[in-house]
Design an enzyme around this catalytic site. Sequence first.
Site, PDB file in Angstrom:
ATOM      1  N   GLU A  35       0.987  -1.036  -0.037  1.00 23.38           N
ATOM      2  CA  GLU A  35      -0.105   0.198  -0.243  1.00 23.38           C
ATOM      3  C   GLU A  35       0.847   1.249  -0.170  1.00 23.38           C
ATOM      4  OE1 GLU A  35      -1.519   0.894   3.545  1.00 23.38           O
ATOM      5  OE2 GLU A  35      -3.586   1.492   2.855  1.00 23.38           O
ATOM      6  N   HIS A  37       2.536   4.329   0.914  1.00 23.37           N
ATOM      7  CA  HIS A  37       2.941   5.112   2.341  1.00 23.37           C
ATOM      8  C   HIS A  37       3.401   6.486   1.920  1.00 23.37           C
ATOM      9  CE1 HIS A  37       1.372   1.661   4.376  1.00 23.37           C
ATOM     10  NE2 HIS A  37       1.555   2.182   5.649  1.00 23.37           N
ATOM     11  N   ASP A  46       3.705  -1.579   5.836  1.00 29.84           N
ATOM     12  CA  ASP A  46       2.577  -2.262   6.650  1.00 29.84           C
ATOM     13  C   ASP A  46       2.905  -3.886   6.861  1.00 29.84           C
ATOM     14  OD1 ASP A  46       1.163  -0.148   7.154  1.00 29.84           O
ATOM     15  OD2 ASP A  46      -0.632  -0.612   6.131  1.00 29.84           O
ATOM     16  N   HIS A 121      -2.105  -3.414   9.327  1.00 30.14           N
ATOM     17  CA  HIS A 121      -2.792  -2.735   8.252  1.00 30.14           C
ATOM     18  C   HIS A 121      -4.335  -2.536   8.815  1.00 30.14           C
ATOM     19  CE1 HIS A 121      -3.982  -1.407   4.228  1.00 30.14           C
ATOM     20  NE2 HIS A 121      -4.925  -2.603   4.109  1.00 30.14           N
ATOM     21  N   GLU A 123      -7.111  -1.832   7.716  1.00 32.65           N
ATOM     22  CA  GLU A 123      -8.288  -2.081   7.152  1.00 32.65           C
ATOM     23  C   GLU A 123      -8.505  -3.774   6.956  1.00 32.65           C
ATOM     24  OE1 GLU A 123      -6.114  -0.049   6.121  1.00 32.65           O
ATOM     25  OE2 GLU A 123      -6.999   1.504   4.712  1.00 32.65           O
ATOM     26  N   HIS A 178      -1.778   7.504   9.115  1.00 32.82           N
ATOM     27  CA  HIS A 178      -1.317   6.665   7.902  1.00 32.82           C
ATOM     28  C   HIS A 178       0.158   7.430   7.316  1.00 32.82           C
ATOM     29  CE1 HIS A 178      -0.948   4.100   4.530  1.00 32.82           C
ATOM     30  NE2 HIS A 178      -0.962   5.180   3.764  1.00 32.82           N
ATOM     31  N   GLU A 183       4.455   5.523  11.949  1.00 32.00           N
ATOM     32  CA  GLU A 183       5.070   4.622  11.068  1.00 32.00           C
ATOM     33  C   GLU A 183       6.320   5.229  10.622  1.00 32.00           C
ATOM     34  OE1 GLU A 183       1.535   2.170   9.023  1.00 32.00           O
ATOM     35  OE2 GLU A 183       1.893   4.090   8.364  1.00 32.00           O
TER      36      GLU A 183
HETATM   37 ZN   LIG Z   1       0.934   1.741   7.200  1.00 33.05          ZN
END
Ligand SMILES: [Zn+2]
Length: 259
Positions: A35, A37, A46, A121, A123, A178, A183
Amino acid sequence: MSDGAAVRLADMTWMEFAERLPSNPIVLLPIGSTEQHGPHLPLATDAILPEEIALRVAERIGGIVAPTLSYGYKSQPKTGGGNHFPGTISLDASTLIALMRDIINDLCRHGIRRIVLFDGHMENQWFITEAADLAIRDQRREGVNDVTILKLGYWEFISAQTEEILFPDGLISWALEHAAVMETSVMLHLRPDLVRADRIPDGPPAAFPLFDPYPFDLRPIPAHGVLSSAASATAEKGRAVLAQVVPDIARALQDHFAA
Ligand SMILES: [Zn+2]
Protein backbone atom coordinates in the site's frame (compact mmCIF):
# COMPACT_ATOMS: atom_id res chain seq x y z
CA MET A 1 13.74 -15.36 27.69
CA SER A 2 15.01 -16.40 24.27
CA ASP A 3 15.97 -20.05 24.01
CA GLY A 4 18.26 -19.26 21.10
CA ALA A 5 16.06 -21.26 18.76
CA ALA A 6 15.31 -20.03 15.25
CA VAL A 7 12.39 -17.65 15.02
CA ARG A 8 11.49 -17.55 11.32
CA LEU A 9 9.49 -20.57 10.24
CA ALA A 10 10.66 -20.06 6.65
CA ASP A 11 14.31 -20.39 7.71
CA MET A 12 13.76 -23.73 9.47
CA THR A 13 14.01 -27.16 7.96
CA TRP A 14 10.93 -29.34 8.31
CA MET A 15 12.76 -31.37 10.94
CA GLU A 16 13.62 -28.28 12.98
CA PHE A 17 9.98 -27.20 12.85
CA ALA A 18 8.82 -30.68 13.85
CA GLU A 19 11.22 -30.66 16.82
CA ARG A 20 9.58 -27.50 18.11
CA LEU A 21 6.03 -28.90 18.07
CA PRO A 22 6.13 -30.76 21.43
CA SER A 23 6.78 -27.43 23.20
CA ASN A 24 3.42 -26.12 21.91
CA PRO A 25 5.01 -22.99 20.42
CA ILE A 26 3.11 -19.77 19.81
CA VAL A 27 3.04 -19.01 16.07
CA LEU A 28 2.79 -15.39 15.04
CA LEU A 29 1.48 -14.54 11.57
CA PRO A 30 2.25 -10.96 10.47
CA ILE A 31 -0.45 -9.62 8.13
CA GLY A 32 0.30 -6.45 6.21
CA SER A 33 -0.46 -4.88 2.87
CA THR A 34 1.19 -3.57 -0.27
CA GLU A 35 0.00 0.00 0.00
CA GLN A 36 1.19 3.50 -0.75
CA HIS A 37 2.78 5.16 2.27
CA GLY A 38 3.42 8.63 0.94
CA PRO A 39 6.43 9.94 -0.97
CA HIS A 40 8.84 8.82 1.75
CA LEU A 41 7.99 5.25 2.85
CA PRO A 42 8.00 2.00 0.84
CA LEU A 43 4.89 0.15 -0.29
CA ALA A 44 5.80 -2.70 2.08
CA THR A 45 5.66 -0.56 5.24
CA ASP A 46 2.59 -2.32 6.67
CA ALA A 47 4.27 -5.70 6.17
CA ILE A 48 7.75 -4.69 7.39
CA LEU A 49 6.57 -3.21 10.70
CA PRO A 50 4.48 -6.14 12.04
CA GLU A 51 7.10 -8.62 10.83
CA GLU A 52 9.97 -6.82 12.59
CA ILE A 53 7.95 -6.42 15.79
CA ALA A 54 6.69 -10.02 15.67
CA LEU A 55 10.27 -11.30 15.29
CA ARG A 56 11.34 -9.39 18.41
CA VAL A 57 8.31 -10.60 20.36
CA ALA A 58 8.88 -14.19 19.25
CA GLU A 59 12.49 -14.05 20.43
CA ARG A 60 11.26 -13.20 23.91
CA ILE A 61 8.62 -15.91 24.15
CA GLY A 62 10.22 -18.76 22.19
CA GLY A 63 7.66 -18.22 19.43
CA ILE A 64 7.80 -18.85 15.71
CA VAL A 65 7.03 -16.23 13.05
CA ALA A 66 5.24 -17.62 10.00
CA PRO A 67 5.91 -16.04 6.58
CA THR A 68 4.32 -12.60 6.42
CA LEU A 69 1.15 -12.11 4.42
CA SER A 70 2.27 -9.11 2.38
CA TYR A 71 -1.10 -8.30 0.79
CA GLY A 72 -4.15 -7.02 2.62
CA TYR A 73 -7.64 -5.66 2.24
CA LYS A 74 -8.21 -2.62 0.00
CA SER A 75 -6.78 0.66 1.21
CA GLN A 76 -9.52 3.05 2.35
CA PRO A 77 -9.33 6.85 2.04
CA LYS A 78 -9.75 7.54 5.77
CA THR A 79 -7.17 5.00 6.93
CA GLY A 80 -4.76 4.45 4.04
CA GLY A 81 -5.40 7.11 1.43
CA GLY A 82 -7.41 4.80 -0.84
CA ASN A 83 -6.87 2.00 -3.28
CA HIS A 84 -6.24 4.19 -6.33
CA PHE A 85 -2.57 5.08 -5.68
CA PRO A 86 -0.13 3.42 -8.08
CA GLY A 87 1.50 0.38 -6.48
CA THR A 88 -1.25 -0.31 -3.95
CA ILE A 89 -2.08 -3.96 -4.61
CA SER A 90 -4.99 -5.29 -2.55
CA LEU A 91 -7.12 -8.37 -2.06
CA ASP A 92 -10.89 -8.74 -2.10
CA ALA A 93 -12.16 -9.50 1.40
CA SER A 94 -13.21 -13.03 0.44
CA THR A 95 -9.70 -13.78 -0.88
CA LEU A 96 -8.01 -12.44 2.24
CA ILE A 97 -10.35 -14.37 4.55
CA ALA A 98 -9.82 -17.58 2.54
CA LEU A 99 -6.02 -17.17 2.58
CA MET A 100 -5.83 -16.64 6.34
CA ARG A 101 -8.34 -19.41 7.04
CA ASP A 102 -6.28 -21.87 4.99
CA ILE A 103 -3.05 -20.85 6.75
CA ILE A 104 -4.60 -21.16 10.21
CA ASN A 105 -6.15 -24.54 9.40
CA ASP A 106 -2.86 -25.83 8.02
CA LEU A 107 -0.92 -24.67 11.08
CA CYS A 108 -3.49 -26.55 13.17
CA ARG A 109 -3.11 -29.64 10.96
CA HIS A 110 0.56 -29.72 12.01
CA GLY A 111 -0.36 -29.46 15.67
CA ILE A 112 -0.03 -25.72 16.30
CA ARG A 113 -2.61 -24.69 18.91
CA ARG A 114 -1.62 -21.10 19.77
CA ILE A 115 -1.75 -18.58 16.95
CA VAL A 116 -1.36 -14.81 16.97
CA LEU A 117 -2.66 -12.87 13.97
CA PHE A 118 -0.35 -9.86 14.03
CA ASP A 119 -1.89 -7.06 12.00
CA GLY A 120 -0.01 -4.13 10.48
CA HIS A 121 -2.79 -2.71 8.27
CA MET A 122 -5.93 -1.29 9.83
CA GLU A 123 -8.19 -2.24 6.92
CA ASN A 124 -7.55 -5.96 7.58
CA GLN A 125 -9.08 -6.07 11.01
CA TRP A 126 -12.60 -7.48 10.55
CA PHE A 127 -11.45 -9.91 7.87
CA ILE A 128 -8.87 -11.27 10.31
CA THR A 129 -11.72 -11.69 12.77
CA GLU A 130 -13.75 -13.58 10.16
CA ALA A 131 -10.85 -15.87 9.23
CA ALA A 132 -10.21 -16.66 12.90
CA ASP A 133 -13.90 -17.33 13.51
CA LEU A 134 -14.25 -19.64 10.49
CA ALA A 135 -11.02 -21.50 11.28
CA ILE A 136 -12.09 -22.10 14.88
CA ARG A 137 -15.38 -23.47 13.51
CA ASP A 138 -13.49 -25.66 11.02
CA GLN A 139 -11.29 -27.02 13.79
CA ARG A 140 -14.23 -27.77 16.09
CA ARG A 141 -15.89 -29.70 13.27
CA GLU A 142 -12.66 -31.69 12.98
CA GLY A 143 -12.91 -32.44 16.70
CA VAL A 144 -10.06 -30.07 17.60
CA ASN A 145 -11.21 -27.94 20.52
CA ASP A 146 -7.99 -26.57 21.97
CA VAL A 147 -7.02 -23.95 19.38
CA THR A 148 -6.63 -20.38 20.61
CA ILE A 149 -6.20 -17.49 18.19
CA LEU A 150 -5.33 -13.97 19.27
CA LYS A 151 -5.76 -11.01 16.95
CA LEU A 152 -3.92 -7.77 17.55
CA GLY A 153 -2.86 -4.57 15.88
CA TYR A 154 0.60 -3.73 17.21
CA TRP A 155 -0.17 0.04 17.32
CA GLU A 156 -2.93 -0.64 19.88
CA PHE A 157 -0.20 -1.56 22.40
CA ILE A 158 1.36 1.91 22.26
CA SER A 159 0.99 3.22 25.81
CA ALA A 160 -0.18 6.69 26.84
CA GLN A 161 3.40 7.45 27.88
CA THR A 162 4.82 6.48 24.48
CA GLU A 163 2.00 8.39 22.80
CA GLU A 164 3.26 11.50 24.61
CA ILE A 165 6.75 10.91 23.24
CA LEU A 166 5.39 10.44 19.73
CA PHE A 167 2.85 13.27 19.81
CA PRO A 168 3.82 15.94 22.36
CA ASP A 169 1.01 18.11 20.91
CA GLY A 170 -1.53 15.27 21.08
CA LEU A 171 -2.52 12.39 18.77
CA ILE A 172 -5.06 13.41 16.10
CA SER A 173 -6.27 9.84 15.47
CA TRP A 174 -4.68 6.48 14.71
CA ALA A 175 -6.52 6.32 11.38
CA LEU A 176 -4.99 9.62 10.24
CA GLU A 177 -1.56 8.40 11.38
CA HIS A 178 -1.24 6.60 8.04
CA ALA A 179 2.40 7.05 6.89
CA ALA A 180 2.71 9.81 9.48
CA VAL A 181 4.69 10.21 12.74
CA MET A 182 4.52 6.69 14.18
CA GLU A 183 5.12 4.62 11.05
CA THR A 184 7.79 7.01 9.78
CA SER A 185 9.57 7.03 13.16
CA VAL A 186 9.61 3.24 13.47
CA MET A 187 10.83 2.91 9.89
CA LEU A 188 13.55 5.51 10.57
CA HIS A 189 14.64 3.35 13.50
CA LEU A 190 14.35 -0.09 11.86
CA ARG A 191 14.93 0.52 8.15
CA PRO A 192 16.44 3.99 7.61
CA ASP A 193 17.73 2.71 4.28
CA LEU A 194 14.13 2.63 3.02
CA VAL A 195 13.04 6.10 4.21
CA ARG A 196 13.32 9.01 1.74
CA ALA A 197 14.08 11.47 4.53
CA ASP A 198 14.14 14.48 2.19
CA ARG A 199 10.56 13.73 1.08
CA ILE A 200 8.80 13.46 4.46
CA PRO A 201 5.60 15.52 4.03
CA ASP A 202 4.22 18.21 6.29
CA GLY A 203 0.77 19.80 6.26
CA PRO A 204 -2.61 19.82 8.01
CA PRO A 205 -4.46 16.54 8.69
CA ALA A 206 -6.94 15.36 6.06
CA ALA A 207 -10.58 16.35 6.73
CA PHE A 208 -13.13 13.74 5.66
CA PRO A 209 -16.96 13.76 5.72
CA LEU A 210 -18.65 11.44 8.22
CA PHE A 211 -19.94 9.21 5.39
CA ASP A 212 -17.93 7.02 3.02
CA PRO A 213 -18.69 7.59 -0.69
CA TYR A 214 -18.28 4.77 -3.26
CA PRO A 215 -16.69 5.25 -5.68
CA PHE A 216 -14.19 7.18 -3.60
CA ASP A 217 -14.35 10.97 -3.60
CA LEU A 218 -10.68 11.79 -4.16
CA ARG A 219 -10.98 15.48 -3.23
CA PRO A 220 -10.34 15.24 0.55
CA ILE A 221 -7.41 12.82 0.09
CA PRO A 222 -4.01 14.57 0.22
CA ALA A 223 -2.29 14.10 -3.14
CA HIS A 224 0.88 12.72 -1.51
CA GLY A 225 -1.13 10.02 0.30
CA VAL A 226 -0.15 10.90 3.88
CA LEU A 227 -3.13 11.66 6.11
CA SER A 228 -1.42 13.91 8.69
CA SER A 229 2.00 15.50 9.04
CA ALA A 230 5.00 13.21 9.39
CA ALA A 231 7.40 16.11 9.90
CA SER A 232 8.05 15.40 13.59
CA ALA A 233 9.08 11.76 13.00
CA THR A 234 12.48 10.73 14.39
CA ALA A 235 14.41 7.50 14.76
CA GLU A 236 14.50 8.12 18.54
CA LYS A 237 10.70 8.11 18.64
CA GLY A 238 10.73 4.86 16.69
CA ARG A 239 13.19 3.35 19.18
CA ALA A 240 10.90 4.40 22.05
CA VAL A 241 7.92 2.67 20.39
CA LEU A 242 9.80 -0.62 20.00
CA ALA A 243 11.29 -0.46 23.50
CA GLN A 244 7.79 -0.30 24.99
CA VAL A 245 5.64 -2.27 22.55
CA VAL A 246 7.81 -5.38 22.15
CA PRO A 247 8.01 -6.31 25.86
CA ASP A 248 4.37 -5.33 26.43
CA ILE A 249 3.08 -7.53 23.61
CA ALA A 250 5.34 -10.40 24.74
CA ARG A 251 4.04 -10.11 28.30
CA ALA A 252 0.40 -9.89 27.17
CA LEU A 253 0.75 -13.04 25.04
CA GLN A 254 2.51 -14.96 27.80
CA ASP A 255 -0.05 -13.89 30.38
CA HIS A 256 -2.96 -14.89 28.15
CA PHE A 257 -1.58 -18.27 27.19
CA ALA A 258 -0.45 -19.03 30.75
CA ALA A 259 -3.93 -18.35 32.13
ZN1 LIG B 1 0.74 1.76 7.29
